[in-house]
Design an enzyme around this catalytic site. Structure first.
Site, PDB file in Angstrom:
ATOM      1  N   TRP A 262       0.796  -1.225   0.000  1.00  0.00           N
ATOM      2  CA  TRP A 262       0.000   0.000   0.000  1.00  0.00           C
ATOM      3  C   TRP A 262       0.824   1.269   0.000  1.00  0.00           C
ATOM      4  CZ3 TRP A 262       1.922   2.515   4.090  1.00  0.00           C
ATOM      5  CH2 TRP A 262       2.493   1.727   5.105  1.00  0.00           C
TER       6      TRP A 262
ATOM      7  N   PRO B  68      -4.552  -5.381  -5.050  1.00  0.00           N
ATOM      8  CA  PRO B  68      -3.963  -4.265  -4.303  1.00  0.00           C
ATOM      9  C   PRO B  68      -3.989  -4.611  -2.829  1.00  0.00           C
ATOM     10  CG  PRO B  68      -6.197  -3.693  -5.024  1.00  0.00           C
ATOM     11  CD  PRO B  68      -5.883  -5.050  -5.602  1.00  0.00           C
TER      12      PRO B  68
ATOM     13  N   GLY C   2       5.860  -6.640  -0.601  1.00  0.00           N
ATOM     14  CA  GLY C   2       5.358  -6.571   0.772  1.00  0.00           C
ATOM     15  C   GLY C   2       6.454  -6.936   1.745  1.00  0.00           C
ATOM     16  N   SER C   3       6.048  -7.403   2.911  1.00  0.00           N
ATOM     17  CA  SER C   3       7.013  -7.648   3.978  1.00  0.00           C
ATOM     18  C   SER C   3       7.736  -8.989   3.780  1.00  0.00           C
ATOM     19  CB  SER C   3       6.271  -7.676   5.316  1.00  0.00           C
ATOM     20  OG  SER C   3       5.304  -8.708   5.292  1.00  0.00           O
TER      21      SER C   3
ATOM     22  N   GLU D 283       9.567  -8.670  -3.794  1.00  0.00           N
ATOM     23  CA  GLU D 283      10.209  -7.388  -3.478  1.00  0.00           C
ATOM     24  C   GLU D 283       9.831  -7.057  -2.045  1.00  0.00           C
ATOM     25  OE1 GLU D 283       9.654  -4.583  -6.829  1.00  0.00           O
ATOM     26  OE2 GLU D 283      11.487  -5.663  -7.277  1.00  0.00           O
TER      27      GLU D 283
ATOM     28  N   CYS E 106       9.944   1.351   1.246  1.00  0.00           N
ATOM     29  CA  CYS E 106      10.852   0.203   1.364  1.00  0.00           C
ATOM     30  C   CYS E 106      12.292   0.687   1.390  1.00  0.00           C
ATOM     31  CB  CYS E 106      10.632  -0.772   0.224  1.00  0.00           C
ATOM     32  SG  CYS E 106      10.715  -0.004  -1.385  1.00  0.00           S
TER      33      CYS E 106
ATOM     34  N   GLU F 105      13.043  -3.697  10.529  1.00  0.00           N
ATOM     35  CA  GLU F 105      12.460  -2.621   9.720  1.00  0.00           C
ATOM     36  C   GLU F 105      11.504  -1.808  10.601  1.00  0.00           C
ATOM     37  OE1 GLU F 105       9.853  -3.721   6.387  1.00  0.00           O
ATOM     38  OE2 GLU F 105      10.879  -2.225   5.164  1.00  0.00           O
TER      39      GLU F 105
END
Ligand code: NAD
Length: 456
Positions: free
Chosen positions: A131, A156, A206-207, A228, A262, A359
């Site tokens: 997002w 999405p 995403g994570s 990614e 990111c 993160e």
């Protein structure tokens, strides 16, 4: 499915989510629609992408406002994202024909042997997206995928659903068949149902935690998997920099998009000889950032999109303070409606602290003093991630020597938090597998087919 404005906590939409059976039907539609799309000449597919670009331009303000409403991004940054999208579309429109062109790699008249490579579409791909930059991370995948002749099932993030539906509407208006670009609406459960379909590839942003689940689910399927994922991106500030300019640039890299990028700067190492001056300049810069209504033109720090992240940020501050860090500014959840966290700077940090290892994905940064370039490199590489890393120095030789030793997908000299459509975007270790952008990121949506042709 309720869509909530993270800046106010109010519900802004209530939509039906896809169920496993509607996901299945969407998959079947995409499977049936893909061959006709792939059979269109490349020129025709590019025309549809150019028409999509025109519609983005025409609708830009509506799209920016929706994005700000559903993810809490400051409005000026939503507009910048859309402008950046146009630059990406221009790159794909200009670079795809060459990247997808049939290549003749050997022509041997004596043996009458001709060897060629063609770039075949993968087929039907699933794009499960994040997002934080829905136009960027989405377009990196679905635009080249469509250009290469694939059908795309696009999920999405549940936090950027309205933006996803805008994208689908604009593709349909631009002449991309509705069975070729198909939005799939919902959260993790819908994502899992999408992944259960016999797609030819999954492209995930995403994570790391979710990426690992996607990789495990895809394991036995022999399809293309591209992930990614997150980062813990470091910057090293050498002793020869213009301290004020470096502090301003790096603070922007850490706090732009409210630190929810990111490639946000997540850790800073500063040479001991300029450490104190750098910290003062950095903190002054951060104290100047305006936190507030994301629709306000002067807002720089917006809302935290996902409410549970507030707890992650709070815990990182508490953990750092407990282990000896000093809080220079911020440090708290902002009370009231919506999800807000103060821009936060911690010094006297080290790698025992979560803020320097995990993160953060929010407006919080740790600054650590280092004695030498060697110490800086060792600390920068001391991470499970490897998305980007930056070095600030006036000396190009020193910069190259440092950047050569960094294990990351992208390295920066005197800049940070930057993506170029002309360069490959990739990560190492827990930051992912595969790449997007550049000509490699166009070919990523194809299967190179080998042709061995011998004249009789
Ligand atoms: P997330 O992992 O929570 O969710 C990403 C997507 O996966 C969402 O669409 C979600 O619905 C879906 N999903 C969740 N569980 C699933 C499951 N079990 N099966 C299938 N789908 C599932 O990540 P997020 O909060 O949306 O994004 C933030 C993360 O993304 C950060 O770690 C950030 O660094 C990373 N990110 C990376 C890049 C990059 O280019 N490397 C770009 C943007 C964001």
């Amino acid at each position: 499915m309720k869509i909530t404005n993270p800046a106010t906590g109010t519900t802004i939409a209530d939509l039906p989510a896809d169920s496993p059976s509607t996901v299945r039907k969407k998959y079947e539609r995409a499977r049936a629609g893909q061959p006709g799309w792939a059979a269109r000449p490349l020129r025709k597919r590019l025309e549809a992408i150019a028409a999509f670009r025109e519609r983005i331009v025409a609708d830009r303000e509506t799209l920016a406002r929706t994005l700000t409403e559903e993810v809490g991004k400051p409005i000026r940054q939503s507009r910048s994202e859309l402008n950046g999208l146009l630059a990406r579309l221009d790159f794909f429109l200009s670079a795809s024909a060459k990247a997808l062109h049939e290549q003749r790699v050997r022509a041997d008249s004596a043996q009458k042997m001709d060897e060629r490579i063609t770039h075949e579409p993968l087929g039907v791909i699933a794009n499960i997206s994040a997002w934080n930059y829905p136009y960027f991370v989405g377009s990196n995948v679905f635009v080249p995928a469509l250009i290469a002749g694939n059908a795309v099932l696009y999920k999405p993030s549940e936090f950027a659903t309205l933006t996803g539906l805008h994208i689908a509407r604009l593709f349909a208006d631009a002449g991309v068949p509705e069975d070729v670009f198909v939005p799939v609406i919902g959260d993790a459960k819908t994502g899992a149902a999408l992944l259960a379909q016999p797609v030819d590839g999954v492209f995930f942003t995403g994570s790391y935690a979710t990426g690992a689940k996607i990789a495990a689910a895809a394991g036995k399927r022999m399809m293309k998997v591209q992930l990614e994922l997150g980062g813990k991106d470091p910057v090293y500030v050498c002793d020869d920099v213009d301290v004020k300019a470096a502090a301003a640039g790096i603070a922007d890299g850490a706090f732009y998009n409210t630190g929810q990028s990111c490639c946000s700067v997540e850790r800073i190492y500063v040479h001991e000889s300029i450490h104190d001056a750098f910290v003062d300049a950095f903190v002054a810069e951060v104290k100047g950032y305006r936190l507030g209504d994301p629709m306000d033109e002067s807002t720089y720090i917006g809302a935290i999109t996902r409410r549970p992240q507030l707890d992650v940020l709070k815990k990182q501050v508490t953990d750092a303070k407990k282990r000896g860090a000093r809080l220079r500014t911020g440090g708290k959840i902002v009370k009231g409606k919506g999800n807000w966290f103060e821009p936060t700077v911690l010094t006297h940090v080290d790698h025992t602290m979560a803020v320097m290892r995990d993160e953060s994905f929010g407006p919080i940064i740790g600054i650590q003093k280092v004695k030498s370039d060697a110490d800086a490199i060792a600390l920068m590489n001391d991470t499970e991630y490897g998305l980007t890393a930056a070095v600030y120095t006036q000396d190009p030789k020193r910069a190259r020597a440092l950047l050569r030793d960094i294990n990351a997908g992208s390295v920066y000299w005197n800049c940070c938090d930057r993506v170029s459509p002309r360069l490959p975007w990739s990560g190492v270790k827990h930051s992912g597998i595969g790449l997007t952008l550049s000509t490699y990121g166009i070919q990523a949506f194809t299967r190179p087919k080998a042709w061995h042709l011998r004249e009789a």
